[in-house]
Design a protein around this motif. Sequence first.
Motif, short mmCIF file in Angstrom:
data_model
loop_
_atom_site.label_atom_id
_atom_site.label_comp_id
_atom_site.label_asym_id
_atom_site.label_seq_id
_atom_site.Cartn_x
_atom_site.Cartn_y
_atom_site.Cartn_z
N LEU A 82 20.04 25.68 6.70
CA LEU A 82 20.28 26.03 8.10
C LEU A 82 20.85 24.80 8.78
CD1 LEU A 82 16.86 27.70 9.00
CD2 LEU A 82 19.00 28.85 8.41
N GLY A 83 21.83 25.00 9.65
CA GLY A 83 22.39 23.84 10.34
C GLY A 83 22.52 24.09 11.82
N CYS A 84 22.63 23.00 12.58
CA CYS A 84 22.96 23.13 14.00
C CYS A 84 23.74 21.90 14.43
CB CYS A 84 21.72 23.32 14.84
SG CYS A 84 20.73 21.85 14.91
N ASP A 112 16.55 23.80 3.82
CA ASP A 112 16.85 22.51 4.41
C ASP A 112 17.43 22.77 5.79
OD1 ASP A 112 16.06 20.97 2.31
OD2 ASP A 112 18.06 20.74 1.45
N LEU A 113 16.87 22.09 6.81
CA LEU A 113 17.43 22.27 8.16
C LEU A 113 18.20 21.01 8.53
CD1 LEU A 113 15.43 23.60 11.26
CD2 LEU A 113 17.54 22.32 11.36
N VAL A 114 19.50 21.14 8.70
CA VAL A 114 20.32 19.96 9.00
C VAL A 114 20.80 19.98 10.45
CG1 VAL A 114 21.02 19.41 6.63
CG2 VAL A 114 22.36 21.06 7.90
N ASP A 115 20.24 19.05 11.23
CA ASP A 115 20.67 18.83 12.61
C ASP A 115 21.80 17.80 12.49
OD1 ASP A 115 21.06 17.81 15.13
OD2 ASP A 115 18.94 17.53 15.59
N THR A 116 23.04 18.25 12.65
CA THR A 116 24.19 17.38 12.34
C THR A 116 24.79 16.81 13.62
OG1 THR A 116 25.73 19.23 12.44
CG2 THR A 116 24.73 18.76 10.30
N TRP A 117 24.99 15.51 13.63
CA TRP A 117 25.66 14.89 14.79
C TRP A 117 27.09 14.53 14.43
CZ3 TRP A 117 28.24 10.28 15.40
CH2 TRP A 117 28.66 9.99 16.72
N TRP A 118 28.00 14.94 15.27
CA TRP A 118 29.39 14.53 15.14
C TRP A 118 30.13 14.96 16.40
CZ3 TRP A 118 33.47 18.26 13.68
CH2 TRP A 118 33.00 19.57 13.52
N GLN A 119 31.44 14.78 16.42
CA GLN A 119 32.23 15.00 17.64
C GLN A 119 33.64 15.48 17.28
OE1 GLN A 119 32.00 10.71 18.76
NE2 GLN A 119 31.00 11.50 20.60
N THR A 120 34.33 16.00 18.28
CA THR A 120 35.74 16.37 18.08
C THR A 120 36.49 15.18 17.48
OG1 THR A 120 35.57 17.77 20.03
CG2 THR A 120 37.80 17.24 19.28
N GLU A 121 36.17 14.00 17.96
CA GLU A 121 36.89 12.79 17.55
C GLU A 121 36.55 12.35 16.13
OE1 GLU A 121 35.13 13.27 20.24
OE2 GLU A 121 36.13 12.49 22.03
N THR A 122 35.37 12.69 15.63
CA THR A 122 34.99 12.17 14.30
C THR A 122 35.52 13.05 13.18
OG1 THR A 122 32.86 13.32 14.15
CG2 THR A 122 32.83 11.17 15.25
N GLY A 123 35.98 14.25 13.52
CA GLY A 123 36.60 15.13 12.52
C GLY A 123 35.58 15.88 11.68
N GLY A 124 34.46 15.27 11.43
CA GLY A 124 33.43 15.91 10.61
C GLY A 124 32.08 15.26 10.85
N ILE A 125 31.09 15.76 10.14
CA ILE A 125 29.69 15.35 10.34
C ILE A 125 29.51 13.88 9.98
CG2 ILE A 125 27.36 15.70 9.42
CD1 ILE A 125 28.25 18.71 9.03
#
Length: 675
Positions: free
Chosen positions: A402-404, A427-440
Amino acid sequence: MAYHLAARFCKNTVSCKFAKAINFSCLRCNVSTVVSSSFEFPNFKTHNELHEFSINKTDEFWASLAHSRLKWLKSFHTTQQCNMDEGKFAWFFGGQLNIADNCVDRHALVKPDKVALIWEKDEPGNQQLVTYRELQEMTCRIANVLKAHGVQKGDRVAIYMPNSPIAVASMLACVRIGAMHTVVFAGFSTEALAARIQDASCTAVITSDQALRGGKIIELKRTVDAAVAKCPSVKHVFVSQRTGADLPNMPLDLPLDKLMAQACQHSAIEIMESEDPSFMLYTSGSTGKPKGIQHSTAGYLLYASVTHQSVFNVGPDDVYACVADIGWITGHSYVVYGPLANGATTVLFESVPTYPDPGRYWEMVERLQINQFYTAPTAIRLLLKAGDAWPQKYNLSSLKVLGCVGEPLNHEAWHWYNELIGQSKCDLVDTWWQTETGGICITPRPSEAGAEIIAGMPMRPFFGIEPAILDSSQKLLEGNDVIGSLCIKKPWPGIARTIYGDHERYLDTYFRPFPGYYFSGDGAHRHSNGYYQVTGRTDDVINVSGHRLGTAEVEDAINEHAAVAESAVIGIPHPIKGEGIYAFLVLKDDVVLDQVCIVSEVNSLVSTAIAKFAVPDHILIVPALPKTRSGKIMRRILRKLVAGETEFGDVSTLADPSIVQVIARLHLDSNRNLM
Ligand code: PRX
């Protein structure tokens, strides 16, 4: 046991040694192979060792993945030439490739009948499957239509469509011919759409007659007609039929479906350099004008592909679902480009979480046998509020991960998601990223198998990512249990390359605040165990339901009202949306209009200028704003006042310190329950 980063290729270009194991295709040599043995870093026994390698030998790490995971038309000679101080990034220099070739053609060649897209239409229970061969055919036909109407490499094309196979094929058609797409979320208003088309000087727009969202019709084509009237750069508007509505024909209109039927189903790919731009996507910053975040070809695709595979642990037969809209970066990286680069089956969700009822997601998980599910905290909170009975009606045992993403996931929502949806076995993945980072960039997985996952934080940096926390005097905070501005120390392939047409703004926003680092605009806490928790934006950006909005953007829209002299907007806690919007308005002296009427007109102005999600939750009319003598609005004081604090710090620098108590009284009197 050697550490395996599950990736899908073998090292043997002639005949793959894993060919007999499982019926799965190697992305490079197109021979079947096993997923988990396919990419090995045999000298690394633990996740931490491999992470250290990815930081210390960045070039070796990414070059190895770039060779194995991407299909190159010409191999690169230099892994990276980057300079954080100057905001210059070049990855996989000298290489040539095409994103559509990587995301569609190579899979269509070896597994043409594998399902690429499962289109979960707005109408419940109405999924439509699109195989890699069909997606290739659609993409080629659209590419030919675009080329026949003069769209060329380097041109910009706006896409304003609902989540649908034709929208995905339109994105892929653009990258196939080397045109840059800019997908505009199909909830943005005419003015917001026009501003983006104008900024990018788009020569073409691809849209649909209407969209369906939660059973409601959204007039996309009408919005496009009004926007295009203000955009002289647009030469053609390609219109696809979603509902078949009978709409007036405008002079620039071209019937996309009809032209596709007449077009050839084969189309040559444009040879792209690694650093050629692939697309741009507008996002809000701290000024009124949204920024066109521009991404590269090779670096972006590799980063989306590697993160998708290893964060979500997607296997060859899995059904992976990210329910984001393609109008946001999550839709780009984790509905379209990451999954398709990996040859996965990706769900394309057109609807909303509560249509026809709050069991929609869970019914879909059971029906489509979804294995990975990625959504936003705001949706989780909304569904939590609707009660446990909804998920309990369905069999969710297919779920593995599961992700968010988009905003902090509060503890209550984390536990509900983990226990009610994941049944405490995912597995619960709270993912941090941004438009600028392109990916997680920060995520609990990948990690050591079975390593702890803690509620409420994204925890661990991804491979190649070295987070840094700095204080307001630009000092690097070493050690654990520190709080400050979240930066990233080393370049990674997915980082945005510029703001379209405004490289100075790119440098000012991301590289000049903390020289030598990429600055995210977020604050973070590195806990005593070394894990990262993101505390929210440190700039004038509000995060409403995971959508970024600049305070200046909303204020500009409000100030358009003839009765408004000035305004100040702040973010306030909201139980579902994460943050809501509170606007303080100062009216002109001679205004005779009724205040209720002004509030309603201001709301409608914001909706027209930006989108419905930008409409303030609360508006308070005040005699003046708290400003310094030099005229700077002290939003910090407004935030404290709304939070119920009575200590405002030093207010002596204000031009009129007494205004703080006046606003506080009006706020209390306003008699509205905000929380
Ligand atoms: O403030 C952070 C928040 O969302 C911002 C990025 O927004 P956007 O570019 O629209 O991309 C959203 C989807 C990638 C960040 O600066 N954010 C994103 N993920 C998290 C988060 N805040 C806390 N926890 C997260 N997991």
